[in-house]
Design a protein around this motif. Structure first.
Motif, PDB file in Angstrom:
ATOM      1  N   TYR A   1     -28.317  13.645  32.056  1.00 57.94           N
ATOM      2  CA  TYR A   1     -29.518  13.063  31.470  1.00 57.94           C
ATOM      3  C   TYR A   1     -30.058  11.872  32.271  1.00 57.94           C
ATOM      4  O   TYR A   1     -31.132  11.351  31.958  1.00 57.94           O
ATOM      5  CB  TYR A   1     -29.263  12.640  30.016  1.00 57.94           C
ATOM      6  CG  TYR A   1     -28.178  11.599  29.829  1.00 57.94           C
ATOM      7  CD1 TYR A   1     -28.442  10.248  30.032  1.00 57.94           C
ATOM      8  CD2 TYR A   1     -26.902  11.963  29.443  1.00 57.94           C
ATOM      9  CE1 TYR A   1     -27.447   9.293  29.865  1.00 57.94           C
ATOM     10  CE2 TYR A   1     -25.896  11.023  29.272  1.00 57.94           C
ATOM     11  CZ  TYR A   1     -26.177   9.695  29.484  1.00 57.94           C
ATOM     12  OH  TYR A   1     -25.183   8.754  29.320  1.00 57.94           O
TER      13      TYR A   1
ATOM     14  N   ILE B   1     -30.963  20.766  32.179  1.00 59.92           N
ATOM     15  CA  ILE B   1     -31.570  21.489  31.068  1.00 59.92           C
ATOM     16  C   ILE B   1     -30.650  21.393  29.854  1.00 59.92           C
ATOM     17  O   ILE B   1     -29.446  21.150  29.981  1.00 59.92           O
ATOM     18  CB  ILE B   1     -31.840  22.971  31.395  1.00 59.92           C
ATOM     19  CG1 ILE B   1     -30.530  23.743  31.583  1.00 59.92           C
ATOM     20  CG2 ILE B   1     -32.731  23.100  32.627  1.00 59.92           C
ATOM     21  CD1 ILE B   1     -30.710  25.263  31.700  1.00 59.92           C
ATOM     22  N   SER B   2     -31.221  21.584  28.672  1.00 63.18           N
ATOM     23  CA  SER B   2     -30.435  21.651  27.445  1.00 63.18           C
ATOM     24  C   SER B   2     -29.946  23.089  27.296  1.00 63.18           C
ATOM     25  O   SER B   2     -30.741  24.033  27.330  1.00 63.18           O
ATOM     26  CB  SER B   2     -31.293  21.247  26.240  1.00 63.18           C
ATOM     27  OG  SER B   2     -31.761  19.923  26.378  1.00 63.18           O
TER      28      SER B   2
ATOM     29  N   LYS C   1     -26.037  19.162  27.932  1.00 62.60           N
ATOM     30  CA  LYS C   1     -27.024  18.888  28.978  1.00 62.60           C
ATOM     31  C   LYS C   1     -26.329  19.227  30.296  1.00 62.60           C
ATOM     32  O   LYS C   1     -25.379  18.561  30.690  1.00 62.60           O
ATOM     33  CB  LYS C   1     -27.462  17.426  28.951  1.00 62.60           C
ATOM     34  CG  LYS C   1     -28.567  17.114  29.937  1.00 62.60           C
ATOM     35  CD  LYS C   1     -29.899  17.754  29.560  1.00 62.60           C
ATOM     36  CE  LYS C   1     -30.571  17.023  28.425  1.00 62.60           C
ATOM     37  NZ  LYS C   1     -31.917  17.536  28.153  1.00 62.60           N
TER      38      LYS C   1
ATOM     39  N   TYR D   1     -36.373  29.198  30.365  1.00 65.77           N
ATOM     40  CA  TYR D   1     -36.367  27.841  29.809  1.00 65.77           C
ATOM     41  C   TYR D   1     -37.791  27.356  29.572  1.00 65.77           C
ATOM     42  O   TYR D   1     -38.602  27.307  30.500  1.00 65.77           O
ATOM     43  CB  TYR D   1     -35.653  26.888  30.770  1.00 65.77           C
ATOM     44  CG  TYR D   1     -35.242  25.575  30.155  1.00 65.77           C
ATOM     45  CD1 TYR D   1     -34.210  25.520  29.233  1.00 65.77           C
ATOM     46  CD2 TYR D   1     -35.873  24.387  30.502  1.00 65.77           C
ATOM     47  CE1 TYR D   1     -33.809  24.321  28.671  1.00 65.77           C
ATOM     48  CE2 TYR D   1     -35.482  23.179  29.942  1.00 65.77           C
ATOM     49  CZ  TYR D   1     -34.441  23.156  29.025  1.00 65.77           C
ATOM     50  OH  TYR D   1     -34.064  21.956  28.464  1.00 65.77           O
TER      51      TYR D   1
ATOM     52  N   ASP E   1     -37.737  22.873  26.300  1.00 67.32           N
ATOM     53  CA  ASP E   1     -36.350  22.428  26.122  1.00 67.32           C
ATOM     54  C   ASP E   1     -35.473  23.444  25.391  1.00 67.32           C
ATOM     55  O   ASP E   1     -34.447  23.072  24.813  1.00 67.32           O
ATOM     56  CB  ASP E   1     -36.299  21.080  25.386  1.00 67.32           C
ATOM     57  CG  ASP E   1     -36.760  19.938  26.264  1.00 67.32           C
ATOM     58  OD1 ASP E   1     -36.635  20.040  27.496  1.00 67.32           O
ATOM     59  OD2 ASP E   1     -37.262  18.933  25.720  1.00 67.32           O
TER      60      ASP E   1
ATOM     61  N   LYS F   1     -34.766  14.814  20.869  1.00 66.74           N
ATOM     62  CA  LYS F   1     -35.853  15.765  21.133  1.00 66.74           C
ATOM     63  C   LYS F   1     -36.716  15.335  22.320  1.00 66.74           C
ATOM     64  O   LYS F   1     -37.455  16.131  22.886  1.00 66.74           O
ATOM     65  CB  LYS F   1     -36.725  15.961  19.891  1.00 66.74           C
ATOM     66  CG  LYS F   1     -37.776  14.888  19.665  1.00 66.74           C
ATOM     67  CD  LYS F   1     -38.727  15.279  18.549  1.00 66.74           C
ATOM     68  CE  LYS F   1     -39.850  14.255  18.425  1.00 66.74           C
ATOM     69  NZ  LYS F   1     -40.862  14.637  17.439  1.00 66.74           N
TER      70      LYS F   1
ATOM     71  N   GLY G   1     -34.646  14.913  28.517  1.00 59.69           N
ATOM     72  CA  GLY G   1     -34.915  15.914  29.537  1.00 59.69           C
ATOM     73  C   GLY G   1     -36.370  16.056  29.899  1.00 59.69           C
ATOM     74  O   GLY G   1     -37.097  15.092  30.090  1.00 59.69           O
ATOM     75  N   GLN G   2     -36.848  17.311  29.950  1.00 58.67           N
ATOM     76  CA  GLN G   2     -38.138  17.598  30.537  1.00 58.67           C
ATOM     77  C   GLN G   2     -39.307  17.133  29.693  1.00 58.67           C
ATOM     78  O   GLN G   2     -40.403  16.950  30.206  1.00 58.67           O
ATOM     79  CB  GLN G   2     -38.264  19.101  30.805  1.00 58.67           C
ATOM     80  CG  GLN G   2     -37.327  19.581  31.893  1.00 58.67           C
ATOM     81  CD  GLN G   2     -37.570  21.027  32.259  1.00 58.67           C
ATOM     82  OE1 GLN G   2     -38.278  21.740  31.579  1.00 58.67           O
ATOM     83  NE2 GLN G   2     -36.971  21.456  33.343  1.00 58.67           N
ATOM     84  N   LYS G   3     -39.138  16.940  28.366  1.00 61.28           N
ATOM     85  CA  LYS G   3     -40.267  16.548  27.535  1.00 61.28           C
ATOM     86  C   LYS G   3     -40.831  15.200  27.963  1.00 61.28           C
ATOM     87  O   LYS G   3     -42.025  15.057  28.193  1.00 61.28           O
ATOM     88  CB  LYS G   3     -39.877  16.506  26.053  1.00 61.28           C
ATOM     89  CG  LYS G   3     -41.024  16.037  25.149  1.00 61.28           C
ATOM     90  CD  LYS G   3     -40.702  16.232  23.699  1.00 61.28           C
ATOM     91  CE  LYS G   3     -41.807  15.689  22.818  1.00 61.28           C
ATOM     92  NZ  LYS G   3     -43.133  16.200  23.123  1.00 61.28           N
TER      93      LYS G   3
END
Length: 229
Positions: free
Chosen positions: A60, A75-76, A81, A111, A114, A209, A212-214
């Motif tokens: 992370y 990635i989740s 992670k 993917y 998430d 939530k 990561g990518q959010k």
């Protein structure tokens, strides 16, 4: 002769710390060096070592890394992670992950948002229909068997072309409400920690939530907006 000896020693030392890869951290730092990825129960770890230092990052804590010419991203996946090998990038991406107790990255994973979906054979069409509940053209096509569930390239191209919500170059968003909520959430949590108060579970879930990518995606939107001001 002595000069040649020291030259060989120097070359051996440099090759031992050959900077074959790099890590990009959440802080925006790029660190070059020799990379090793270690699986873990909750967060995969990345060790990067060069002639100056050795650093270890949790999954992370990084945005991406390159090792031996391959790109990897966190990635989740299955309540963890992990560090996965990127095969194709988009609103929906395709990654390779390592099966448990294996070294090689062999399992394909779709993917988006998430959420990971293992590419498999048994019951895959039904799971794809559910996975693409945000894309009617795919979910209906799969349900009616008009789209081959094994045609991953076509499925990804269709989603990225017709169902993606990522703005194009000419559609710069000015909606940063998610980042504002994230900032408020961090302020609330850090305030409680500084005051030695318990952090309620719902705040931890809310923070998760954004992992990561959010957050990275929202930050990229903000950067793109600022660059076009």
């Amino acid at each position: 002769m002595k000069h040649i000896f020291f030259l060989l020693i120097s070359l051996s030392y440099l090759s031992a710390f050959s900077q074959d890869g790099y890590v990009v951290t959440l802080e925006g730092d790029t660190i070059s060096g020799d990379i090793k990825i270690y699986p873990s129960t909750y967060y995969d770890e990345v060790q990067i070592k060069n002639e100056n230092d050795k650093n270890i990052f949790k999954a992370y804590q990084i945005v991406s890394l390159e090792n031996d010419g391959e790109i990897y991203e966190p990635i989740s996946f299955e309540n963890r992670k992990i560090i996965a090998k990127l095969k194709q990038k988009g609103a929906i991406s395709l990654f390779l992950v390592r099966p448990e107790n294996e070294v090689r990255y062999t399992t394909e994973v779709l993917y988006k948002n998430d959420v990971a979906l293992i590419v498999s054979n048994i019951g895959f069409r039904k799971r794809l229909v559910e996975y693409f509940d945000d894309c009617a053209i795919l979910s209906e096509g799969l349900k009616k068997k008009e789209i081959n569930a094994s045609d991953i390239d076509f499925i990804m191209e269709t989603y990225n072309a017709k169902c993606s919500t990522i703005p194009s170059e000419n559609q710069i968003t000015t909606d940063f409400s998610d980042l504002k909520e994230f900032s408020q959430l961090l302020n609330d949590i850090t305030s409680r920690i500084e005051n030695n108060e318990d952090v309620p579970g719902y705040l931890v879930e809310a923070l998760n939530k954004y992992s990561g990518q959010k957050v990275n995606s929202d930050l990229q939107k903000l950067i793109k907006y600022l660059e076009n001001k």
